[in-house]
Design a protein around this motif. Structure first.
Motif, mmCIF file in Angstrom:
data_model
loop_
_atom_site.group_PDB
_atom_site.id
_atom_site.type_symbol
_atom_site.label_atom_id
_atom_site.label_comp_id
_atom_site.label_asym_id
_atom_site.label_seq_id
_atom_site.Cartn_x
_atom_site.Cartn_y
_atom_site.Cartn_z
ATOM 1 N N GLU A 129 0.820 -1.211 0.000
ATOM 2 C CA GLU A 129 0.000 0.000 0.000
ATOM 3 C C GLU A 129 0.856 1.264 0.000
ATOM 4 O O GLU A 129 0.504 2.255 -0.644
ATOM 5 N N LEU A 130 1.975 1.249 0.721
ATOM 6 C CA LEU A 130 2.878 2.410 0.701
ATOM 7 C C LEU A 130 3.454 2.627 -0.690
ATOM 8 O O LEU A 130 3.555 3.761 -1.162
ATOM 9 N N ASN A 131 3.837 1.551 -1.346
ATOM 10 C CA ASN A 131 4.357 1.673 -2.709
ATOM 11 C C ASN A 131 3.304 2.232 -3.652
ATOM 12 O O ASN A 131 3.602 3.085 -4.488
ATOM 13 N N ILE A 132 2.083 1.765 -3.519
ATOM 14 C CA ILE A 132 0.993 2.285 -4.347
ATOM 15 C C ILE A 132 0.769 3.760 -4.048
ATOM 16 O O ILE A 132 0.602 4.572 -4.962
ATOM 17 N N ALA A 133 0.791 4.129 -2.766
ATOM 18 C CA ALA A 133 0.583 5.527 -2.389
ATOM 19 C C ALA A 133 1.666 6.427 -2.979
ATOM 20 O O ALA A 133 1.380 7.515 -3.481
ATOM 21 N N VAL A 134 2.914 5.969 -2.934
ATOM 22 C CA VAL A 134 4.014 6.755 -3.504
ATOM 23 C C VAL A 134 3.842 6.874 -5.021
ATOM 24 O O VAL A 134 4.026 7.946 -5.597
ATOM 25 N N GLN A 135 3.471 5.788 -5.675
ATOM 26 C CA GLN A 135 3.242 5.833 -7.117
ATOM 27 C C GLN A 135 2.106 6.794 -7.471
ATOM 28 O O GLN A 135 2.208 7.561 -8.431
ATOM 29 N N LEU A 136 1.039 6.762 -6.680
ATOM 30 C CA LEU A 136 -0.076 7.683 -6.923
ATOM 31 C C LEU A 136 0.362 9.128 -6.741
ATOM 32 O O LEU A 136 -0.002 9.998 -7.525
ATOM 33 N N ALA A 137 1.146 9.375 -5.690
ATOM 34 C CA ALA A 137 1.635 10.742 -5.455
ATOM 35 C C ALA A 137 2.488 11.206 -6.626
ATOM 36 O O ALA A 137 2.377 12.356 -7.068
ATOM 37 N N CYS A 138 3.305 10.317 -7.151
ATOM 38 C CA CYS A 138 4.134 10.665 -8.316
ATOM 39 C C CYS A 138 3.266 10.972 -9.530
ATOM 40 O O CYS A 138 3.518 11.927 -10.262
ATOM 41 N N GLN A 139 2.235 10.179 -9.753
ATOM 42 C CA GLN A 139 1.336 10.408 -10.882
ATOM 43 C C GLN A 139 0.586 11.729 -10.731
ATOM 44 O O GLN A 139 0.416 12.468 -11.693
ATOM 45 N N HIS A 197 1.510 14.381 -9.222
ATOM 46 C CA HIS A 197 2.360 15.564 -9.259
ATOM 47 C C HIS A 197 3.434 15.510 -10.336
ATOM 48 O O HIS A 197 4.353 16.320 -10.318
ATOM 49 N N GLY A 198 3.344 14.566 -11.236
ATOM 50 C CA GLY A 198 4.318 14.490 -12.318
ATOM 51 C C GLY A 198 5.717 14.170 -11.837
ATOM 52 O O GLY A 198 6.699 14.621 -12.413
ATOM 53 N N GLY A 199 5.820 13.427 -10.790
ATOM 54 C CA GLY A 199 7.129 13.044 -10.250
ATOM 55 C C GLY A 199 7.424 13.807 -8.981
ATOM 56 O O GLY A 199 6.964 14.919 -8.788
ATOM 57 N N LEU A 200 8.175 13.187 -8.107
ATOM 58 C CA LEU A 200 8.543 13.797 -6.837
ATOM 59 C C LEU A 200 10.053 13.818 -6.719
ATOM 60 O O LEU A 200 10.749 13.011 -7.321
ATOM 61 N N GLN A 201 10.554 14.757 -5.924
ATOM 62 C CA GLN A 201 11.995 14.836 -5.708
ATOM 63 C C GLN A 201 12.469 13.622 -4.932
ATOM 64 O O GLN A 201 11.770 13.101 -4.078
ATOM 65 N N VAL A 244 10.080 10.502 0.985
ATOM 66 C CA VAL A 244 9.202 11.121 -0.016
ATOM 67 C C VAL A 244 8.443 12.284 0.591
ATOM 68 O O VAL A 244 8.352 13.366 0.002
ATOM 69 N N ILE A 245 7.927 12.108 1.795
ATOM 70 C CA ILE A 245 7.167 13.177 2.449
ATOM 71 C C ILE A 245 8.066 14.363 2.775
ATOM 72 O O ILE A 245 7.707 15.514 2.532
ATOM 73 N N ALA A 246 9.250 14.096 3.321
ATOM 74 C CA ALA A 246 10.159 15.184 3.708
ATOM 75 C C ALA A 246 10.570 16.049 2.525
ATOM 76 O O ALA A 246 10.699 17.267 2.658
ATOM 77 N N HIS A 247 10.755 15.439 1.380
ATOM 78 C CA HIS A 247 11.215 16.187 0.215
ATOM 79 C C HIS A 247 10.091 16.756 -0.644
ATOM 80 O O HIS A 247 10.358 17.496 -1.589
ATOM 81 N N ARG A 265 6.807 17.745 0.864
ATOM 82 C CA ARG A 265 5.752 18.094 1.805
ATOM 83 C C ARG A 265 4.703 19.024 1.187
ATOM 84 O O ARG A 265 3.521 18.754 1.244
ATOM 85 N N GLU A 266 5.131 20.121 0.602
ATOM 86 C CA GLU A 266 4.183 21.098 0.058
ATOM 87 C C GLU A 266 3.353 20.520 -1.077
ATOM 88 O O GLU A 266 2.161 20.781 -1.178
ATOM 89 N N ARG A 267 3.973 19.717 -1.908
ATOM 90 C CA ARG A 267 3.259 19.143 -3.047
ATOM 91 C C ARG A 267 2.260 18.075 -2.615
ATOM 92 O O ARG A 267 1.319 17.770 -3.334
ATOM 93 N N LEU A 268 2.486 17.480 -1.448
ATOM 94 C CA LEU A 268 1.603 16.413 -0.968
ATOM 95 C C LEU A 268 0.513 16.912 -0.038
ATOM 96 O O LEU A 268 -0.325 16.127 0.402
ATOM 97 N N GLU A 269 0.506 18.192 0.269
ATOM 98 C CA GLU A 269 -0.517 18.768 1.137
ATOM 99 C C GLU A 269 -1.817 18.948 0.354
ATOM 100 O O GLU A 269 -2.048 19.969 -0.277
ATOM 101 N N LEU A 270 -2.640 17.930 0.371
ATOM 102 C CA LEU A 270 -3.938 18.016 -0.264
ATOM 103 C C LEU A 270 -4.898 17.100 0.478
ATOM 104 O O LEU A 270 -4.497 16.166 1.143
#
Length: 191
Positions: A46-56, A58-62, A107-110, A112-117
């Protein structure tokens, strides 16, 4: 925070209760320990899926490997005997969770602002992934607490027998795919 707390609890418990956890054979409660391992795998999935969704979303994460927090080094914990509860909790639960926790923290630390939704603003299929994680971690933490306490109290045999009977009735058994059913459409395999 829940994952980090679970990791910290395991490290403290493995150090504090090493004597009792390192003599109890994990095979005594194999079915219950298998359930813990499945919980860990479900959380990782589930964490891997969540990270993949976050990347999708936001067009990629740092990402930067240097930002990872060091896990508890294997030599920082007492040596666990082969086939003991301590070994299973150290290698099959703690170290697996630490890797997942590091990844999520990174992922969250780098980003944070993009994931605040708001999760409510996400499509329902995506929101389900984020809503399942806390209950998975809560269930894992509860099951770890019960298993550790049963081991410390010398009641692991009785606990295993009680859980074995409950599992036969379908009370608390589940398949590896219980929590990934909504994500199976995105990762379906071809026959």
């Amino acid at each position: 925070y829940q994952l980090r707390s679970c990791n910290d609890y395991l490290v403290a418990t493995l150090k504090r209760e090493h004597g009792k956890l390192n003599v109890a054979p994990a095979a005594t409660a194999k079915r219950s320990f298998d359930r813990l391992v499945r919980d860990v795998r479900a959380i990782q999935r589930e964490l891997n899926i969540a990270v993949q969704l976050a990347c999708q979303l936001h067009g990629g994460l740092q990402s930067s490997v240097a930002a990872f927090v060091d896990p508890v080094a294997p030599n920082a914990l007492p040596t666990a005997g082969a086939g003991t509860v301590a070994e299973l909790l150290t290698f099959d639960v703690l170290y697996q969770l630490q890797g997942s926790t590091q990844h999520a923290t990174h992922v969250i630390a780098h980003n944070r602002e993009r994931l605040e939704l708001s999760v409510n603003a996400l499509p329902d299929q995506h929101a389900k992934v984020f809503r399942r994680l806390p209950s998975l971690v809560e269930r894992l933490t509860r099951n770890i607490n019960v298993m550790v306490q049963a081991t410390i109290d010398g009641a692991l045999d009785a606990y295993a027998k009680a859980k074995g009977e409950a599992g036969k009735d379908g009370d608390d058994s589940y398949s590896d795919d219980e929590f990934s059913s909504s994500s199976s459409s995105s990762s379906s395999s071809s026959s």
